[in-house]
Design an enzyme around this catalytic site. Structure first.
Site, PDB file in Angstrom:
ATOM      1  N   GLU A  23       5.050   0.530  16.949  1.00 25.94           N
ATOM      2  CA  GLU A  23       6.132   0.432  15.851  1.00 25.94           C
ATOM      3  C   GLU A  23       7.378   1.271  16.186  1.00 25.94           C
ATOM      4  OE1 GLU A  23       4.376   0.807  12.127  1.00 25.94           O
ATOM      5  OE2 GLU A  23       3.360  -1.442  12.336  1.00 25.94           O
ATOM      6  N   ARG A  62      14.968   1.656  10.712  1.00 22.39           N
ATOM      7  CA  ARG A  62      14.912   0.886   9.439  1.00 22.39           C
ATOM      8  C   ARG A  62      16.306   1.420   8.674  1.00 22.39           C
ATOM      9  NH1 ARG A  62       8.845   1.636   6.904  1.00 22.39           N
ATOM     10  NH2 ARG A  62       8.147   0.049   8.278  1.00 22.39           N
ATOM     11  N   ARG A 119      10.012   8.927   6.832  1.00 25.13           N
ATOM     12  CA  ARG A 119       8.658   8.704   7.150  1.00 25.13           C
ATOM     13  C   ARG A 119       8.525   7.916   8.322  1.00 25.13           C
ATOM     14  NH1 ARG A 119       4.927   4.158   5.657  1.00 25.13           N
ATOM     15  NH2 ARG A 119       6.780   3.185   5.052  1.00 25.13           N
TER      16      ARG A 119
HETATM   17  C1  LIG Z   1       4.464  -4.111   1.239  1.00 24.95           C
HETATM   18  C2  LIG Z   1       4.218  -2.808   1.544  1.00 24.95           C
HETATM   19  C3  LIG Z   1       3.955  -2.545   2.905  1.00 24.95           C
HETATM   20  C4  LIG Z   1       3.423  -1.293   3.327  1.00 24.95           C
HETATM   21  N1  LIG Z   1       2.849  -1.208   4.659  1.00 24.95           N
HETATM   22  C5  LIG Z   1       2.392  -0.038   5.225  1.00 24.95           C
HETATM   23  C6  LIG Z   1       1.818   0.067   6.451  1.00 24.95           C
HETATM   24  O1  LIG Z   1       1.789  -0.997   7.128  1.00 24.95           O
HETATM   25  N2  LIG Z   1       1.431   1.233   7.003  1.00 24.95           N
HETATM   26  C7  LIG Z   1       1.624   2.421   6.341  1.00 24.95           C
HETATM   27  O2  LIG Z   1       1.123   3.486   6.705  1.00 24.95           O
HETATM   28  N3  LIG Z   1       2.240   2.454   4.981  1.00 24.95           N
HETATM   29  C8  LIG Z   1       2.609   1.201   4.628  1.00 24.95           C
HETATM   30  N4  LIG Z   1       3.302   1.083   3.334  1.00 24.95           N
HETATM   31  C9  LIG Z   1       3.237   2.278   2.398  1.00 24.95           C
HETATM   32  C10 LIG Z   1       1.650   2.671   1.853  1.00 24.95           C
HETATM   33  O3  LIG Z   1       1.109   1.223   1.682  1.00 24.95           O
HETATM   34  C11 LIG Z   1       1.591   3.389   0.728  1.00 24.95           C
HETATM   35  O4  LIG Z   1       2.190   4.530   0.989  1.00 24.95           O
HETATM   36  C12 LIG Z   1       0.003   3.555   0.469  1.00 24.95           C
HETATM   37  O5  LIG Z   1      -0.732   2.700   0.387  1.00 24.95           O
HETATM   38  C13 LIG Z   1      -0.043   4.560  -0.828  1.00 24.95           C
HETATM   39  O6  LIG Z   1      -1.492   4.658  -1.143  1.00 24.95           O
HETATM   40  P1  LIG Z   1      -1.642   5.478  -2.486  1.00 24.95           P
HETATM   41  O7  LIG Z   1      -3.315   5.345  -2.513  1.00 24.95           O
HETATM   42  O8  LIG Z   1      -1.231   6.548  -2.530  1.00 24.95           O
HETATM   43  O9  LIG Z   1      -1.066   4.719  -3.621  1.00 24.95           O
HETATM   44  P2  LIG Z   1      -1.130   3.126  -4.281  1.00 24.95           P
HETATM   45  O10 LIG Z   1      -2.062   2.280  -2.964  1.00 24.95           O
HETATM   46  O11 LIG Z   1       0.211   2.736  -4.390  1.00 24.95           O
HETATM   47  O12 LIG Z   1      -1.947   3.034  -5.407  1.00 24.95           O
HETATM   48  C14 LIG Z   1      -1.721   3.627  -6.668  1.00 24.95           C
HETATM   49  C15 LIG Z   1      -2.648   3.363  -7.676  1.00 24.95           C
HETATM   50  O13 LIG Z   1      -2.583   4.253  -8.826  1.00 24.95           O
HETATM   51  C16 LIG Z   1      -2.821   3.476  -9.841  1.00 24.95           C
HETATM   52  N5  LIG Z   1      -1.836   4.113 -11.090  1.00 24.95           N
HETATM   53  C17 LIG Z   1      -0.466   4.375 -10.975  1.00 24.95           C
HETATM   54  N6  LIG Z   1      -0.271   4.906 -12.263  1.00 24.95           N
HETATM   55  C18 LIG Z   1      -1.332   4.746 -13.010  1.00 24.95           C
HETATM   56  C19 LIG Z   1      -1.706   5.508 -14.090  1.00 24.95           C
HETATM   57  N7  LIG Z   1      -0.944   6.064 -14.907  1.00 24.95           N
HETATM   58  N8  LIG Z   1      -2.999   5.714 -14.749  1.00 24.95           N
HETATM   59  C20 LIG Z   1      -3.883   5.188 -13.779  1.00 24.95           C
HETATM   60  N9  LIG Z   1      -3.651   4.744 -12.585  1.00 24.95           N
HETATM   61  C21 LIG Z   1      -2.465   4.482 -12.285  1.00 24.95           C
HETATM   62  C22 LIG Z   1      -2.345   2.153  -9.455  1.00 24.95           C
HETATM   63  O14 LIG Z   1      -2.972   1.165 -10.432  1.00 24.95           O
HETATM   64  C23 LIG Z   1      -2.772   1.915  -7.907  1.00 24.95           C
HETATM   65  O15 LIG Z   1      -4.060   1.843  -8.043  1.00 24.95           O
HETATM   66  C24 LIG Z   1       3.502  -0.120   2.741  1.00 24.95           C
HETATM   67  C25 LIG Z   1       4.069  -0.329   1.370  1.00 24.95           C
HETATM   68  C26 LIG Z   1       4.282  -1.631   0.890  1.00 24.95           C
HETATM   69  C27 LIG Z   1       4.638  -1.695  -0.503  1.00 24.95           C
END
Ligand SMILES: Cc1cc2nc3c(=O)[nH]c(=O)nc-3n(C[C@H](O)[C@H](O)[C@H](O)COP(=O)(O)OP(=O)(O)OC[C@H]3O[C@@H](n4cnc5c(N)ncnc54)[C@H](O)[C@@H]3O)c2cc1C
Length: 478
Positions: free
Chosen positions: A102, A256, A347
């Site tokens: 990538e 990007r 990032r």
């Molecule tokens: C379309 C897309 C494609 C991507 N592709 C990639 C990729 O290929 N590779 C890569 O490295 N990154 C990618 N990213 C970025 C990456 O997906 C995210 O940074 C990562 O998944 C974040 O994970 P997380 O566990 O921190 O939070 P998230 O997966 O965002 O989960 C957050 C959680 O917190 C919960 N939550 C929020 N507020 C509250 C609250 N007040 N009370 C209780 N629960 C709450 C939500 O319900 C959710 O379950 C992508 C992002 C997007 C949007």
């Protein structure tokens, strides 16, 4: 009992790892199938091939981070990522054999399963949560209770006060707060705002990554991965011009942020932008998930897909050390809600799933031995919270898109700051959380008068001033 808030890659991997190491865990999440992990596409970066090494991965990460990455965090994540991948495999997850290349990576190191790897990982970890009988509850975190800088508990919408000594915030970022976005509506910055009100230190809030190619057919948002362009997709404006080469010699394969600005500039000039998929060989086979999306909307590869850049990922958040510890004893933050310093000013693709996985899986190593965050760099700005006008999320999304977007300037940022200065920051709801994190983003963006990483100021592009390689922190004025 250890409470984990959020069920993305960070929260789920922490909960599974802790449970497997003998800890009692409960997951509370705003919405099952919410968050970014559920919709993440490309994959997870880890230096696992013979030709690669954590050092090379670290070097690539530092280059993209544009002078603001924290080397401790970079070395930690790049060294631990291959181990985290092995742990996932030990737990039974099967990655595809090939490694993908990538943008920004000098080696093939992106592990994937399908072209929807975030979802694959999510489904797998949710299966583990079930298998291990880890309770998972749909409820919303409203606030955190802290006394003398020590966590005492937290409050949720349906359950009220819960006493707790250890709370892991894994609530994701806030890129939903821009009118055009790749994120789900759950990602409104709750964890960051709630932790800040409780006294947690924040950093790097000005750095928001925009993805160049997002679409929305009948309101269903879909991210068009870089791989499509790598495989031959081209961008055209509504005059039929292949405009990307006007902005960068690599055309559609430009970095990007440059491509995002190029597409945005076309829109500013009144031209719409489309992706032409017809040159991709074996499209249906290579991109089954995108093909299914098109089919759901009655289209196929001959359809010119309207695309726009959308807010995608926030680099900043709750400042933590490499153990995921904040400055409040007992409060941890992991995944996109946190600011580990890995991403710096920008990032590297596929580093965020890697970061969430490393911090989640390694949680048992640190959970019983508190050290706490120590900050030795940057400038700290004190912020006083105030009550004020309540603002609807839709209104905030428009304000941010117009004024704190892809191309920023003093007047627009000042305008956003002025609006948020009379907004409500103290209520325990999403509107107030969104206003607070947006205010801090505008504040940091106005303070950083240079362009760096994904923060682009129209009047000061790429000023190379060594003194400016300083991190901007926010702390709560009590
Ligand atoms: C379309 C897309 C494609 C991507 N592709 C990639 C990729 O290929 N590779 C890569 O490295 N990154 C990618 N990213 C970025 C990456 O997906 C995210 O940074 C990562 O998944 C974040 O994970 P997380 O566990 O921190 O939070 P998230 O997966 O965002 O989960 C957050 C959680 O917190 C919960 N939550 C929020 N507020 C509250 C609250 N007040 N009370 C209780 N629960 C709450 C939500 O319900 C959710 O379950 C992508 C992002 C997007 C949007």
């Amino acid at each position: 009992m250890i409470y984990v808030i959020g069920n993305g890659i960070a929260g789920l991997s922490a909960a599974v790892s802790l449970k497997k190491n003998g800890y009692d865990v409960i997951i509370i999440t705003k919405k099952i199938n919410g968050g970014s992990t559920y919709i993440a596409k490309g994959g997870i970066a880890a230096a696992i091939s013979q030709e690669d090494s954590p050092e090379i991965h670290a070097k690539d990460t530092l280059i993209v981070g544009a002078g603001l990455s924290d080397e401790r965090a970079v070395n930690y994540v790049t060294t631990e990522a291959p181990k985290a991948i092995r742990t996932m495999e030990d737990w039974g997850f099967e990655f595809a054999d090939d490694l993908r290349l990538e943008g920004g990576h000098s080696k093939r190191r992106v592990l994937h399963k399908t072209d929807e790897t975030g979802r694959d990982v999510y489904d797998f970890l949710m299966g583990k949560v079930k298998e291990l009988n880890i309770p998972i509850i749909e409820d919303k975190l409203l606030s955190i209770i802290v006394k003398d800088n020590i966590l005492k508990g937290f409050i949720t919408k349906n359950r009220g006060n819960i006493d707790a000594e250890k709370l892991i915030l894994a609530t994701g970022g806030y890129a939903y707060l821009w009118k055009f976005t790749s994120n789900q509506s759950t990602n409104t910055g709750d964890g960051i705002a709630i932790a800040f009100r409780a006294g947690a230190l924040l950093a790097d809030m000005e750095f928001v990554q925009f993805h160049p190619t997002v679409t929305s057919l009948d309101g269903e948002t879909f991210l068009l991965t870089e791989t499509l362009r790598g495989e031959g997709a081209i961008l055209l404006n509504d005059k039929g011009e292949r405009f990307a080469f006007k902005y960068h010699e690599k055309g559609e394969l430009a970095p990007r942020d440059i491509l995002s600005r190029a597409i945005y500039s076309e829109y500013l000039a009144g031209r719409q932008v489309f992706m032409d998929l017809t040159k991709i060989q074996d499209f249906e086979e290579k991109f089954p998930v995108f093909n299914a999306y098109l089919k759901r909307h009655g289209k196929d590869k001959n359809f010119k897909v309207p695309v726009f850049p959308g807010a995608h990922f926030v680099d900043g958040g709750i400042r933590v050390n490499i153990r995921g510890e904040t400055n409040i004893k007992g409060l941890y933050a992991i995944g996109e809600v946190s600011d580990t310093g890995l991403h710096g000013a920008n990032r590297l693709a596929s580093n965020s799933l890697a970061e969430g996985l490393v911090y989640g899986i390694n949680m048992p190593m640190y959970i019983d031995k508190w050290e706490g965050l120590y900050v030795d760099d940057g400038d700290i700005i004190n912020i006083k919270l105030h009550s004020g006008n309540s603002r609807k999320i839709e209104e905030i999304r428009n304000i941010n898109w117009e004024n704190v977007g892809i191309i920023r300037d003093k007047d627009k940022l000042s305008k956003a700051l002025e609006i948020y200065s009379i907004s409500d920051f103290i209520s325990s709801n999403e509107e107030s959380n969104a206003a607070l994190v947006s205010y801090l983003t505008a504040y940091a963006a106005l303070t950083r008068t240079e362009s760096r990483g994904n923060h682009y100021r129209s009047y000061y592009p790429n000023r190379d001033d060594a003194n400016w390689k300083k991190r901007i922190y926010f702390s709560l004025q009590k």
